[in-house]
Design a protein around this motif. Structure first.
Motif, PDB file in Angstrom:
ATOM      1  N   LYS A   1     -18.424   3.540  -0.775  1.00  0.00           N
ATOM      2  CA  LYS A   1     -17.736   2.639   0.146  1.00  0.00           C
ATOM      3  C   LYS A   1     -17.334   3.352   1.440  1.00  0.00           C
ATOM      4  O   LYS A   1     -17.304   2.753   2.497  1.00  0.00           O
TER       5      LYS A   1
ATOM      6  N   THR B   1     -13.381   2.927 -12.075  1.00  0.00           N
ATOM      7  CA  THR B   1     -12.305   1.939 -11.985  1.00  0.00           C
ATOM      8  C   THR B   1     -10.975   2.614 -11.690  1.00  0.00           C
ATOM      9  O   THR B   1     -10.208   2.153 -10.828  1.00  0.00           O
TER      10      THR B   1
ATOM     11  N   SER C   1     -11.021   3.880  -8.102  1.00  0.00           N
ATOM     12  CA  SER C   1     -10.913   2.769  -7.145  1.00  0.00           C
ATOM     13  C   SER C   1      -9.489   2.228  -7.083  1.00  0.00           C
ATOM     14  O   SER C   1      -9.065   1.728  -6.044  1.00  0.00           O
ATOM     15  N   MET C   2      -8.756   2.347  -8.172  1.00  0.00           N
ATOM     16  CA  MET C   2      -7.349   1.952  -8.153  1.00  0.00           C
ATOM     17  C   MET C   2      -6.558   2.857  -7.212  1.00  0.00           C
ATOM     18  O   MET C   2      -5.670   2.389  -6.496  1.00  0.00           O
TER      19      MET C   2
ATOM     20  N   TYR D   1      -8.779   2.767  -3.296  1.00  0.00           N
ATOM     21  CA  TYR D   1      -8.958   1.477  -2.631  1.00  0.00           C
ATOM     22  C   TYR D   1      -7.913   0.436  -3.035  1.00  0.00           C
ATOM     23  O   TYR D   1      -8.027  -0.719  -2.658  1.00  0.00           O
ATOM     24  N   LYS D   2      -6.913   0.855  -3.814  1.00  0.00           N
ATOM     25  CA  LYS D   2      -5.824  -0.026  -4.243  1.00  0.00           C
ATOM     26  C   LYS D   2      -6.329  -1.271  -4.971  1.00  0.00           C
ATOM     27  O   LYS D   2      -5.748  -2.345  -4.880  1.00  0.00           O
ATOM     28  N   GLN D   3      -7.429  -1.128  -5.699  1.00  0.00           N
ATOM     29  CA  GLN D   3      -7.960  -2.244  -6.476  1.00  0.00           C
ATOM     30  C   GLN D   3      -7.261  -2.283  -7.833  1.00  0.00           C
ATOM     31  O   GLN D   3      -7.076  -1.254  -8.462  1.00  0.00           O
ATOM     32  N   LYS D   4      -6.879  -3.461  -8.250  1.00  0.00           N
ATOM     33  CA  LYS D   4      -6.138  -3.625  -9.499  1.00  0.00           C
ATOM     34  C   LYS D   4      -6.989  -4.399 -10.504  1.00  0.00           C
ATOM     35  O   LYS D   4      -7.280  -5.569 -10.286  1.00  0.00           O
ATOM     36  N   PRO D   5      -7.370  -3.753 -11.606  1.00  0.00           N
ATOM     37  CA  PRO D   5      -8.124  -4.499 -12.632  1.00  0.00           C
ATOM     38  C   PRO D   5      -7.208  -5.504 -13.329  1.00  0.00           C
ATOM     39  O   PRO D   5      -6.048  -5.223 -13.584  1.00  0.00           O
TER      40      PRO D   5
END
Length: 109
Positions: A24, A74, A77-78, A81-85
């Motif tokens: 990314k 995962t 990326s948390m 990129y502050k992505q929350k599963p």
């Protein structure tokens, strides 16, 4: 010599997580430094995976590589990129981890 194989596998998984997590940041391979890191990481990943498969059965090596790669990317990326599963994603990763444990503990491959 199985432990040598798992060291190669760990290197492969770590470099795969690094390469995949950095894709990314390459901005479609327009940024040089992250692009070089991605390419180097994938080269190292597949070299180490090839070495690991000389010691670890292919099915076990590949399942661990895939499973830990999914969970590792995962987690990274948390952080990056502050992505929350959501719950289904967390549940699915639990199944992936469970499958890897079951294969390693009970499989006679």
């Amino acid at each position: 010599m199985l432990s040598v194989g798992f060291l190669w596998l760990a290197l492969s998984i770590g470099s795969e997580i690094t390469g995949t997590s950095m894709i990314k940041k390459t901005n479609n391979f327009r940024k040089l430094a992250p692009s070089v890191l991605v390419i180097f990481s994938y080269c190292l990943c597949y070299f180490a995976l090839t070495k690991a498969m000389g010691y670890v059965p292919v099915g076990i090596a590949y399942s661990l590589w895939c499973g830990f790669g999914i969970v590792g990317v995962t987690i990274v990326s948390m952080i990056l990129y502050k992505q929350k599963p959501d719950f289904p994603a967390i549940f699915a990763m639990g199944l992936i981890i469970s499958g890897g444990i079951i294969m390693n503990v009970f499989s006679e491959m």
